[in-house]
Enzyme design. Structure first.
Site, PDB file in Angstrom:
ATOM      1  N   ASP A  84     -24.833   6.630 -18.850  1.00 32.88           N
ATOM      2  CA  ASP A  84     -24.690   5.512 -19.786  1.00 32.88           C
ATOM      3  C   ASP A  84     -23.743   4.448 -19.223  1.00 32.88           C
ATOM      4  OD1 ASP A  84     -25.251   4.176 -22.144  1.00 32.88           O
ATOM      5  OD2 ASP A  84     -23.693   5.199 -23.304  1.00 32.88           O
TER       6      ASP A  84
ATOM      7  N   ASN B 100     -35.375   4.436 -26.250  1.00 31.62           N
ATOM      8  CA  ASN B 100     -35.097   3.250 -25.443  1.00 31.62           C
ATOM      9  C   ASN B 100     -36.231   2.218 -25.464  1.00 31.62           C
ATOM     10  OD1 ASN B 100     -33.156   5.122 -22.998  1.00 31.62           O
ATOM     11  ND2 ASN B 100     -32.402   3.828 -24.647  1.00 31.62           N
TER      12      ASN B 100
HETATM   13  C1  IPE Z   1     -28.804   7.493 -23.854  1.00 31.12           C
HETATM   14  O1  IPE Z   1     -28.136   6.286 -23.768  1.00 31.12           O
HETATM   15  C2  IPE Z   1     -30.075   7.445 -23.047  1.00 31.12           C
HETATM   16  C3  IPE Z   1     -29.935   7.366 -21.605  1.00 31.12           C
HETATM   17  C4  IPE Z   1     -28.802   7.413 -20.930  1.00 31.12           C
HETATM   18  C5  IPE Z   1     -31.157   7.257 -20.879  1.00 31.12           C
HETATM   19  P1  IPE Z   1     -28.329   5.129 -24.855  1.00 31.12           P
HETATM   20  O2  IPE Z   1     -27.464   4.011 -24.420  1.00 31.12           O
HETATM   21  O3  IPE Z   1     -29.769   4.845 -25.043  1.00 31.12           O
HETATM   22  O4  IPE Z   1     -27.771   5.817 -26.182  1.00 31.12           O
HETATM   23  P2  IPE Z   1     -27.169   5.156 -27.495  1.00 31.12           P
HETATM   24  O5  IPE Z   1     -28.146   4.104 -27.941  1.00 31.12           O
HETATM   25  O6  IPE Z   1     -25.859   4.572 -27.123  1.00 31.12           O
HETATM   26  O7  IPE Z   1     -27.036   6.290 -28.453  1.00 31.12           O
HETATM   27  C1  IPE Z   2     -27.889   3.650 -19.621  1.00 28.89           C
HETATM   28  O1  IPE Z   2     -27.182   2.461 -19.664  1.00 28.89           O
HETATM   29  C2  IPE Z   2     -29.265   3.504 -19.016  1.00 28.89           C
HETATM   30  C3  IPE Z   2     -30.379   3.586 -19.969  1.00 28.89           C
HETATM   31  C4  IPE Z   2     -30.274   3.912 -21.223  1.00 28.89           C
HETATM   32  C5  IPE Z   2     -31.710   3.293 -19.461  1.00 28.89           C
HETATM   33  P1  IPE Z   2     -27.322   1.484 -20.904  1.00 28.89           P
HETATM   34  O2  IPE Z   2     -28.428   0.532 -20.641  1.00 28.89           O
HETATM   35  O3  IPE Z   2     -27.444   2.245 -22.175  1.00 28.89           O
HETATM   36  O4  IPE Z   2     -25.929   0.724 -20.838  1.00 28.89           O
HETATM   37  P2  IPE Z   2     -25.024   0.286 -22.071  1.00 28.89           P
HETATM   38  O5  IPE Z   2     -24.798   1.526 -22.902  1.00 28.89           O
HETATM   39  O6  IPE Z   2     -25.786  -0.752 -22.817  1.00 28.89           O
HETATM   40  O7  IPE Z   2     -23.774  -0.219 -21.444  1.00 28.89           O
HETATM   41 MG    MG Z   3     -26.108   2.924 -23.555  1.00 28.07          MG
END
Ligand code: IPE
Ligand code: IPE
Ligand code: MG
Length: 241
Positions: free
Chosen positions: A19, A67
């Site tokens: 994340d 996502n």
């Molecule tokens: C979890 O991260 C999914 C991945 C790392 C692929 P998200 O960024 O999607 O999760 P939330 O929305 O903060 O719960």
């Molecule tokens: C994790 O990074 C990758 C995916 C969920 C694909 P994020 O895209 O969730 O990054 P933040 O949480 O918005 O910083």
């Molecule tokens: Mg995230």
């Protein structure tokens, strides 16, 4: 760290919620996809680091069933990144002796990406140095739901009796049926939540929530989190003698 320093009590299966790519990019006034590209580069390093840490199984959360709610441009950018990633990294991962598997519902992914996933799994199917599992369009509730549907078919067609269903049987219907349960789940970027990742499999995992954004997850950070794991006392519900 060399192989001889491996802690025998260290985690064998590490699962990572990668994340913070978006926040990392935003801090640099760059588009979110720039963060995803930087994050993708860290995956190779994490795989390379596993043998020296004694980690045999590495499972990475790349894209969740939730996502798809992101903007169309971010979703299509991520899908293009996954396709490019497989094309670029396949031979290198194979040379490292990595066995690659994908978990999640691949039917909803585009056909070109599905074909690349199948290709990479097949290419690496006899490797055994590190078992890399990439969770792509994965959600634990979706996984349990799909498993339950398949299990219901087995019962309806009388290949399985309801009283035969126990936790081992149910686990054998999950996408992870060939993998051991994770010992350690790491989430980067400060959020202390699971976001629908490996809910069944992580029942007794240790969790580490670290502030580092995924694009800053160096081998040194990985080693320090794994080293902390060695100090934990896992009781699995029992009282220690
Ligand atoms: C979890 O991260 C999914 C991945 C790392 C692929 P998200 O960024 O999607 O999760 P939330 O929305 O903060 O719960
Ligand atoms: C994790 O990074 C990758 C995916 C969920 C694909 P994020 O895209 O969730 O990054 P933040 O949480 O918005 O910083
Ligand atoms: Mg995230």
């Amino acid at each position: 760290m060399s192989a001889k320093d491996v802690n025998p009590n260290g985690p064998k299966h590490v699962a990572i919620i990668m994340d913070g790519n978006g926040r990392w990019a935003t801090q640099r006034n760059r588009p979110r996809l720039f963060g995803h590209q930087a994050g993708a580069k860290r995956v190779r390093q994490a795989v390379e680091t596993c043998p020296s840490l004694g980690v045999k199984y590495l499972t990475m959360f790349a894209f969740s069933t939730e996502n798809w709610k992101r903007t169309q441009s971010e979703v299509s950018g991520l899908m293009a990144l996954f396709r490019r990633y497989i094309q670029r990294e396949a031979n290198y991962l194979h040379r490292l002796g990595t066995r690659v598997r994908f978990i999640g519902d691949r039917e909803k992914l585009d056909k070109k990406l599905q074909a690349l996933m199948d290709y990479l799994e097949k290419l690496t199917e006899n490797n055994d140095v590190t078992h890399l599992t990439i969770a792509l369009n994965y959600g634990a509730r979706d996984e349990v739901t799909r498993a339950t549907q398949r299990l219901a078919v087995e019962i309806a067609e009388k290949r399985l009796r309801p009283e035969q269903v126990n936790s081992e049987v149910l686990a054998s219907f999950l996408d992870t049926y060939v993998l051991p349960d994770p010992d350690l789940v790491i989430r980067t970027s400060g959020e202390a939540r699971i976001s629908n990742f490996l809910l069944w499999q992580s029942a007794y995992a240790e969790y580490e929530f670290i502030d580092t954004h995924w694009p800053d997850f160096t081998p040194e950070v990985f080693a320090s989190v794994v080293a902390r794991f060695g100090g934990r006392d896992r009781r699995f519900g029992a009282v220690k003698a």
